[in-house]
Design a protein around this motif. Structure first.
Motif, PDB file in Angstrom:
ATOM      1  N   PHE A 291       0.848  -1.187   0.000  1.00 16.29           N
ATOM      2  CA  PHE A 291       0.000   0.000   0.000  1.00 16.29           C
ATOM      3  C   PHE A 291       0.884   1.238   0.000  1.00 16.29           C
ATOM      4  O   PHE A 291       2.046   1.203   0.415  1.00 16.29           O
ATOM      5  CB  PHE A 291      -0.966   0.012   1.196  1.00 16.29           C
ATOM      6  CG  PHE A 291      -0.301   0.141   2.536  1.00 16.29           C
ATOM      7  CD1 PHE A 291      -0.177   1.371   3.150  1.00 16.29           C
ATOM      8  CD2 PHE A 291       0.209  -0.976   3.188  1.00 16.29           C
ATOM      9  CE1 PHE A 291       0.438   1.497   4.388  1.00 16.29           C
ATOM     10  CE2 PHE A 291       0.822  -0.863   4.421  1.00 16.29           C
ATOM     11  CZ  PHE A 291       0.941   0.379   5.025  1.00 16.29           C
ATOM     12  N   ALA A 292       0.324   2.330  -0.495  1.00 16.56           N
ATOM     13  CA  ALA A 292       1.060   3.594  -0.573  1.00 16.56           C
ATOM     14  C   ALA A 292       0.048   4.727  -0.598  1.00 16.56           C
ATOM     15  O   ALA A 292      -1.171   4.511  -0.595  1.00 16.56           O
ATOM     16  CB  ALA A 292       1.953   3.624  -1.816  1.00 16.56           C
ATOM     17  N   TRP A 293       0.577   5.965  -0.635  1.00 19.42           N
ATOM     18  CA  TRP A 293      -0.270   7.156  -0.627  1.00 19.42           C
ATOM     19  C   TRP A 293       0.203   8.131  -1.692  1.00 19.42           C
ATOM     20  O   TRP A 293       1.407   8.297  -1.905  1.00 19.42           O
ATOM     21  CB  TRP A 293      -0.220   7.844   0.738  1.00 19.42           C
ATOM     22  CG  TRP A 293      -0.679   6.983   1.864  1.00 19.42           C
ATOM     23  CD1 TRP A 293       0.097   6.171   2.644  1.00 19.42           C
ATOM     24  CD2 TRP A 293      -2.016   6.820   2.329  1.00 19.42           C
ATOM     25  NE1 TRP A 293      -0.677   5.519   3.571  1.00 19.42           N
ATOM     26  CE2 TRP A 293      -1.982   5.901   3.405  1.00 19.42           C
ATOM     27  CE3 TRP A 293      -3.242   7.368   1.946  1.00 19.42           C
ATOM     28  CZ2 TRP A 293      -3.125   5.519   4.092  1.00 19.42           C
ATOM     29  CZ3 TRP A 293      -4.384   6.990   2.630  1.00 19.42           C
ATOM     30  CH2 TRP A 293      -4.322   6.080   3.693  1.00 19.42           C
ATOM     31  N   MET A 294      -0.758   8.780  -2.320  1.00 18.38           N
ATOM     32  CA  MET A 294      -0.464   9.806  -3.317  1.00 18.38           C
ATOM     33  C   MET A 294      -1.324  11.025  -2.981  1.00 18.38           C
ATOM     34  O   MET A 294      -2.555  10.931  -2.945  1.00 18.38           O
ATOM     35  CB  MET A 294      -0.792   9.279  -4.715  1.00 18.38           C
ATOM     36  CG  MET A 294      -0.500  10.232  -5.844  1.00 18.38           C
ATOM     37  SD  MET A 294      -0.949   9.485  -7.440  1.00 18.38           S
ATOM     38  CE  MET A 294       0.271   8.167  -7.559  1.00 18.38           C
ATOM     39  N   LEU A 295      -0.678  12.143  -2.677  1.00 17.21           N
ATOM     40  CA  LEU A 295      -1.424  13.357  -2.364  1.00 17.21           C
ATOM     41  C   LEU A 295      -1.417  14.275  -3.579  1.00 17.21           C
ATOM     42  O   LEU A 295      -0.359  14.700  -4.041  1.00 17.21           O
ATOM     43  CB  LEU A 295      -0.837  14.073  -1.150  1.00 17.21           C
ATOM     44  CG  LEU A 295      -1.758  15.154  -0.577  1.00 17.21           C
ATOM     45  CD1 LEU A 295      -1.662  15.204   0.940  1.00 17.21           C
ATOM     46  CD2 LEU A 295      -1.441  16.524  -1.162  1.00 17.21           C
ATOM     47  N   VAL A 296      -2.609  14.546  -4.102  1.00 19.58           N
ATOM     48  CA  VAL A 296      -2.769  15.426  -5.256  1.00 19.58           C
ATOM     49  C   VAL A 296      -3.086  16.822  -4.728  1.00 19.58           C
ATOM     50  O   VAL A 296      -4.148  17.048  -4.140  1.00 19.58           O
ATOM     51  CB  VAL A 296      -3.894  14.926  -6.184  1.00 19.58           C
ATOM     52  CG1 VAL A 296      -3.972  15.799  -7.434  1.00 19.58           C
ATOM     53  CG2 VAL A 296      -3.668  13.461  -6.568  1.00 19.58           C
ATOM     54  N   HIS A 297      -2.144  17.746  -4.900  1.00 22.01           N
ATOM     55  CA  HIS A 297      -2.324  19.112  -4.401  1.00 22.01           C
ATOM     56  C   HIS A 297      -2.757  20.022  -5.549  1.00 22.01           C
ATOM     57  O   HIS A 297      -2.558  19.699  -6.722  1.00 22.01           O
ATOM     58  CB  HIS A 297      -1.025  19.609  -3.777  1.00 22.01           C
ATOM     59  CG  HIS A 297      -1.174  20.860  -2.963  1.00 22.01           C
ATOM     60  ND1 HIS A 297      -2.269  21.097  -2.164  1.00 22.01           N
ATOM     61  CD2 HIS A 297      -0.365  21.951  -2.827  1.00 22.01           C
ATOM     62  CE1 HIS A 297      -2.132  22.273  -1.570  1.00 22.01           C
ATOM     63  NE2 HIS A 297      -0.991  22.811  -1.959  1.00 22.01           N
TER      64      HIS A 297
END
Length: 239
Positions: A162-168
């Motif tokens: 699992f991982a995380w991607m933050l779209v700003h």
């Protein structure tokens, strides 16, 4: 879950004159929890028997890696020109936390000789669901990331991944390094809210597929004034 209201397309790239810089560090306070390794239940000949948890990575000076720091409310500023690649490598996602901004090209790549299925969720809805059966296969997902927010990235074939991607909504965002440090440059002078986001790290059991669950993300917001051609420093504590 961090909610970001403005659509990515609302940002305007301009030449920034007299831009300032924001630097800082995120440090852990107290005793970090001991996080158990995550068992691997498929393709162990390639992946191994277990993987270390990346939910909390604290360095020797207590700096916290993979924390996102973002400047809020910047609608006009520098152009994003990054090339973001999320790799399936040795049966983990590299990087574990990534930031995506307007102007970035974003791709998912498989570097393993086995099938990975990279699945991204923005809250409950799916934003991408990619079968990558071949080594060195790569798929562009730039157009699927038009809405700001936090994307949880899973591998449907391997529950330990699992991982995380933050779209700003602007290029004014950074992910902390191994020392917990970050730097954001070419910031238009002004007073802004600067927010730290961490995905959460205290164990909360497992989901139905055996995937580890952790507590809710941590966010801390501070107000910071950035003067022309000056450097402003901000520090955060995670506990």
């Amino acid at each position: 879950m961090l909610a970001l209201a403005a659509p990515v397309g609302a940002y305007e790239a301009i030449t920034v004159k007299d831009g300032g810089t924001v630097t800082g560090v995120v440090r852990f306070v107290g005793t970090p929890p001991t996080l158990s390794p995550i068992p691997v239940n498929k393709n162990r000949d390639v992946c191994g028997d277990q993987k270390p948890s990346e939910a909390l990575l604290v360095g020797p000076d207590r700096g916290v890696r993979d924390t996102v720091v973002m400047i809020e409310g910047v609608t006009r500023g520098k152009k994003g020109t990054g090339d973001v690649i999320v790799d399936n490598r040795n049966c983990v996602f590299v990087g574990h936390v990534t930031a995506v901004v307007p102007g970035d090209r974003v791709r998912v790549r498989n570097l393993d000789p086995i099938l990975h299925n990279t699945h991204g969720y923005l809250g409950q809805p799916t934003v991408f669901n990619l079968a990558l059966p071949n080594k060195d296969q790569m798929i562009d997902i730039t157009k699927r990331l038009g809405k700001p927010g936090v994307v949880r990235v899973l591998c449907d074939a391997h529950p330990h991944m699992f991982a995380w991607m933050l779209v700003h909504d602007s290029p004014y965002v950074a992910v902390t390094d191994a020392a917990g440090a970050f730097r954001i440059g070419d910031v238009p002078p002004g007073t802004y809210k600067v927010t730290m986001w961490h995905a959460g790290f205290r164990p909360k059991g497992n989901d139905k597929d055996g995937r580890p669950l952790y507590d809710e993300p941590r966010t801390v917001t501070k107000e910071l004034t950035i003067a022309p051609k000056a450097t402003a420093t901000v520090e955060y504590e995670l506990r």
